[in-house]
Scaffold this motif. Structure first.
Motif, PDB file in Angstrom:
ATOM      1  N   GLU A 172       0.813  -1.215   0.000  1.00 43.45           N
ATOM      2  CA  GLU A 172       0.000   0.000   0.000  1.00 43.45           C
ATOM      3  C   GLU A 172       0.846   1.265   0.000  1.00 43.45           C
ATOM      4  OE1 GLU A 172      -2.717  -0.165   3.234  1.00 43.45           O
ATOM      5  OE2 GLU A 172      -3.811  -1.907   2.459  1.00 43.45           O
ATOM      6  N   GLU A 173       2.158   1.113   0.212  1.00 39.29           N
ATOM      7  CA  GLU A 173       3.005   2.291   0.348  1.00 39.29           C
ATOM      8  C   GLU A 173       3.251   2.980  -0.995  1.00 39.29           C
ATOM      9  OE1 GLU A 173       5.732  -0.963  -0.873  1.00 39.29           O
ATOM     10  OE2 GLU A 173       4.096  -0.795   0.572  1.00 39.29           O
ATOM     11  N   LEU A 174       3.590   4.259  -0.906  1.00 40.53           N
ATOM     12  CA  LEU A 174       4.051   5.020  -2.059  1.00 40.53           C
ATOM     13  C   LEU A 174       5.547   5.268  -1.885  1.00 40.53           C
ATOM     14  CD1 LEU A 174       1.242   7.739  -2.314  1.00 40.53           C
ATOM     15  CD2 LEU A 174       1.405   5.590  -3.593  1.00 40.53           C
ATOM     16  N   LEU A 183      15.285   8.927  -1.946  1.00 39.62           N
ATOM     17  CA  LEU A 183      14.069   8.121  -1.895  1.00 39.62           C
ATOM     18  C   LEU A 183      13.505   8.107  -0.485  1.00 39.62           C
ATOM     19  CD1 LEU A 183      14.977   4.905  -3.944  1.00 39.62           C
ATOM     20  CD2 LEU A 183      13.690   6.890  -4.708  1.00 39.62           C
ATOM     21  N   VAL A 184      12.199   8.279  -0.363  1.00 32.23           N
ATOM     22  CA  VAL A 184      11.517   8.090   0.915  1.00 32.23           C
ATOM     23  C   VAL A 184      10.255   7.277   0.649  1.00 32.23           C
ATOM     24  CG1 VAL A 184      12.402  10.311   1.755  1.00 32.23           C
ATOM     25  CG2 VAL A 184      10.076  10.177   0.891  1.00 32.23           C
ATOM     26  N   THR A 185       9.757   6.649   1.699  1.00 31.48           N
ATOM     27  CA  THR A 185       8.602   5.770   1.575  1.00 31.48           C
ATOM     28  C   THR A 185       7.507   6.215   2.536  1.00 31.48           C
ATOM     29  OG1 THR A 185      10.072   3.906   1.081  1.00 31.48           O
ATOM     30  CG2 THR A 185       7.826   3.363   1.719  1.00 31.48           C
ATOM     31  N   THR A 186       6.266   6.158   2.100  1.00 31.79           N
ATOM     32  CA  THR A 186       5.164   6.464   3.001  1.00 31.79           C
ATOM     33  C   THR A 186       4.993   5.324   3.991  1.00 31.79           C
ATOM     34  OG1 THR A 186       3.501   5.499   1.511  1.00 31.79           O
ATOM     35  CG2 THR A 186       3.958   7.853   1.284  1.00 31.79           C
ATOM     36  N   LEU A 187       4.629   5.664   5.218  1.00 30.54           N
ATOM     37  CA  LEU A 187       4.487   4.701   6.297  1.00 30.54           C
ATOM     38  C   LEU A 187       3.045   4.649   6.773  1.00 30.54           C
ATOM     39  CD1 LEU A 187       7.593   5.901   8.342  1.00 30.54           C
ATOM     40  CD2 LEU A 187       7.513   3.958   6.778  1.00 30.54           C
TER      41      LEU A 187
END
Length: 209
Positions: A172-174, A183-187
């Motif tokens: 489900e992450e972006l 780069l970063v990831t949604t939590l």
């Protein structure tokens, strides 16, 4: 100007060391708990809700120091990619402390605004934008959005003119890439507010200019 360059260089180096770029779609995904989630109110603004979350105290201090709290209480809608305390902890403490100083207020505003986009971009909206080539008559693409068909990414332009490339992760992450290549990831999950939507992210997006 030298101080600005020093801070951005330190910040970018720390992020690159913490999240080396191997493959855009293969960025690591980390879990995160929304502390005080039960206190969040979908009828409250982004700023009001963010102040209730213990994971976001560094961001809130930065927003207040930059004088942006009123903007995040505005009508919107906005999408805020909110770095957690752990995200800020990846940066050198010296760089964060320097950013909080009154003389660096404009620099701090640039960093925060690199996480803020006009419009409400939920995961469902991202899906619709990526699928818009199949049903273009049903999806209106906002002026601050580009859809890159070749890489299957959505490019969002922030309120300060920075670009964030957004790709769907394996779950489900972006996954987000800023103009510096970080780069970063949604939590956790996206949180809808009265004036937009807020995501937790595991890193700090950096402005190019």
């Amino acid at each position: 100007m030298k101080t600005r360059g020093k801070i951005l260089a330190l910040s970018t180096a720390a992020l690159m060391a913490a999240a080396p770029i191997a493959s855009f779609a293969e960025a690591p995904v980390n879990g995160a708990e929304i502390i005080n989630e039960q206190a969040l109110d979908q009828n409250a603004t982004i700023a009001d809700n963010a102040m209730k979350v213990q994971n976001l105290t560094t961001l809130i201090d930065a927003v207040k120091s930059a004088g942006l709290a009123e903007e995040l209480m505005g009508e919107g809608p906005y999408t805020l990619f909110a770095p957690t305390n752990d995200a800020f902890a990846k940066l050198p403490a010296e760089a964060v402390n320097d950013l909080m100083k009154p003389e660096n207020r404009e620099m701090l505003r640039d960093v925060i605004n690199a996480h803020l986009v006009e419009g409400e971009f939920t995961p469902q909206m991202i899906d619709e934008l990526l699928d818009s080539d199949e049903s273009p008559e049903e999806v209106v693409i906002p002026a601050n959005v580009e859809v890159d068909r070749d890489s299957n990414t959505v490019v969002l332009t922030t309120v300060s003119g920075e670009q964030i490339r957004v790709e769907k992760g394996t779950g489900e992450e972006l996954i987000l890439r800023d103009g510096m290549g970080n780069l970063v990831t949604t939590l956790a999950k996206d949180i809808e507010q009265s004036n937009g939507v807020m995501y937790f992210v595991d890193g700090v997006l950096m402005p190019v200019s």
